[in-house]
Design a protein around this motif. Structure first.
Motif: not given
Length: 485
Positions: A237-251, A267-276
């Motif tokens: 399932a899609r994870t609702r993860s933006p790219d880039p991801y703004t770290l909480p409480g920061t810019r 699955r896709v994020a683990f396979e390609w190591s998505c930091n966000t």
């Protein structure tokens, strides 16, 4: 006259009692102080008066003893010393001992009461039993594959048998020859000073005493925490993860080196190591959940011994949400030894059960009779079995379709996770290349080996450093060797 004789006899008796009392005081009350006095060489003379027992790999000794004919008669010798130094350590007439030579000294030196059929008699006569032997869990082929694979690079390898916790390989490079420290000649002092001053720290056991930022290999734990907590229920399932991801409480924004990470499935994020994706997952799980999972795998445990002490791997439990995001991708204050990350891979391979690692299979007398054996090892459940099944599937995808393709072994199911860990001020240091994984031969119900590899290649071009490029091929070689023909 008789009275004088009685007085003289009584005085002599008093002197005899005083003499006996003083002898008892010296031999009983003050004996420990005299034994421990640096000027007393009797203990050293006794310690080196007989050959030392051996440390065995694959049933063959990798140590020995040499008769010098001097007052401190026997010196330690080592076969393939640099190969096994992170396990054996050294024993020196001048500088003490380390690793197995230290923790198993009672057996090897013959002072363990269990080696004697009449230990009380030995205590009375101050005799020593012949040195016993220490049988290790190491697989010589896997140890050699790890050592030769690292070659002239800094790094470390740890390999375990997931079902038992047996340590199959423990390698650290650069290494040193422990025999250069064995005696008490001037050359020993020169060797010691050279080793202590060497900037590459060849005496540092990087496999158990050096902690590194684990980078993306830590995403195995973050995925486990998210699945156990129910933050992720469907790995596709899609994870609702933006790219880039703004770290909480920061810019501050976090980006990816891979494409297609926006809202990527686990699955896709683990396979390609998505930091966000994983940074956001860590925040969604929360500090409490992430810390609990990390600690279940062994992080923040300062008491681990195999039998020598292992430096504690750390997951900071006092972080804010922005720091938690970075911690969840193996950065910020997250640190791990290669042995710890091999434990992570082993737990996934073993259905979520983590067996405490151990290096000594048994100790024996010089005639081969077993004195003590490892026995059953403590086990703890690090995650739900269903989570472990899904993680094995995700790790297989990394090797079959993703960044870990260089770890694939023909005819064997291999799972893994690559990592490239940033470090230094402003991430200016040359990254560390990581790979953790496991291998399951066709027809076997469970994986037979789990491995962690870290490579510090300061001579490589920064853009050429990756877990898949540097660490995965080495992991493949070690796992192949451990599985045997």
């Amino acid at each position: 006259m008789t009275r004088y004789i009685r007085h003289a006899a009584a005085f002599c008796a008093l002197l005899l009692v005083a003499l006996l009392a003083n002898a008892s005081r010296i031999q009983v009350v003050q004996a420990p102080a005299y034994d421990d006095n640096p000027a007393n060489r009797r203990q050293d003379i006794a310690r080196y008066s007989q050959p030392r027992g051996d440390i065995l790999v694959d049933g063959r000794p990798v140590t020995g003893s040499k008769d010098t004919g001097e007052q401190l008669r026997y010196e330690r010798t080592y076969d393939n010393g640099p190969l096994y130094a992170p396990v054996t350590g050294f024993v020196s007439q001048r500088y003490g001992s380390s690793f197995l030579e230290d923790t198993e000294d009672g057996t090897l030196a013959g002072t363990d009461p269990m080696l004697s059929p009449f230990p009380l008699w030995n205590d009375f006569t101050r005799a020593r039993s012949p040195g016993g032997d220490v049988v290790t869990t190491l697989d010589g082929a896997a140890q050699r594959a790890a050592y030769e694979g690292l070659a002239d690079r800094k790094g470390a390898v740890a390999a375990l048998e997931p079902a038992t916790g047996r340590v199959l390989a423990l390698v650290s490079t650069p290494s040193y020859h422990p025999e250069t420290l064995s005696g008490n000649a001037p050359s020993v002092t020169r060797s010691w000073l050279e080793l202590q001053q060497d900037p590459d720290k060849p005496m540092l056991n990087r496999a158990v005493r050096q902690t590194y930022p684990p980078g993306s290999t830590f995403k195995v734990l973050t995925a486990a925490a998210a699945l156990d907590a129910g933050v992720i229920r469907n790995v596709d399932a899609r994870t609702r993860s933006p790219d880039p991801y703004t770290l909480p409480g920061t810019r501050t924004t976090l980006r990816n080196t891979a494409r297609n990470c926006r809202n990527a499935s686990l699955r896709v994020a683990f396979e390609w190591s998505c930091n966000t994706v994983f940074a956001k997952l860590g925040v969604d799980v929360g500090v409490t959940g992430m810390a609990a999972t990390a600690q279940a795998f062994g992080f923040n445990d300062a008491g681990l011994r195999i039998p020598f002490a292992v430096s504690a791997s750390t997951f900071d439990t006092t972080v804010d949400r922005a720091q938690l995001a970075l911690s969840s991708i193996g950065q910020y204050n997250t640190r791990a030894t290669p042995l710890q990350m091999a434990m992570v891979a082993a737990a996934v391979a073993n259905g979520g059960q983590l067996r405490q690692p151990y290096l000594v299979e048994r100790t024996t007398t010089h005639r081969g009779a077993t004195v003590a054996s490892a026995g059953g090892r403590p086990v703890r459940q690090t995650m739900y079995p269903s989570t472990a099944r899904r993680l094995r599937e995700l790790m297989r995808d990394v090797v079959e379709h993703g960044t870990g393709a260089n770890a694939a072994i023909r005819g064997t199911t291999v799972g893994g996770k690559t990592g490239t860990a940033q470090h230094g001020i402003g991430n200016a240091g040359t990254p560390y290349a990581w790979f953790v994984g496991w291998a399951q031969p066709a027809g076997d119900p469970v994986p037979k080996v789990a491995v962690a590899v870290v490579v510090e290649d300061s001579n490589a071009h920064r853009g050429d450093i990756s877990g898949g490029g540097l660490a995965a091929p080495l992991a493949r070689a070690v796992m192949t060797a451990a599985l045997g023909p």
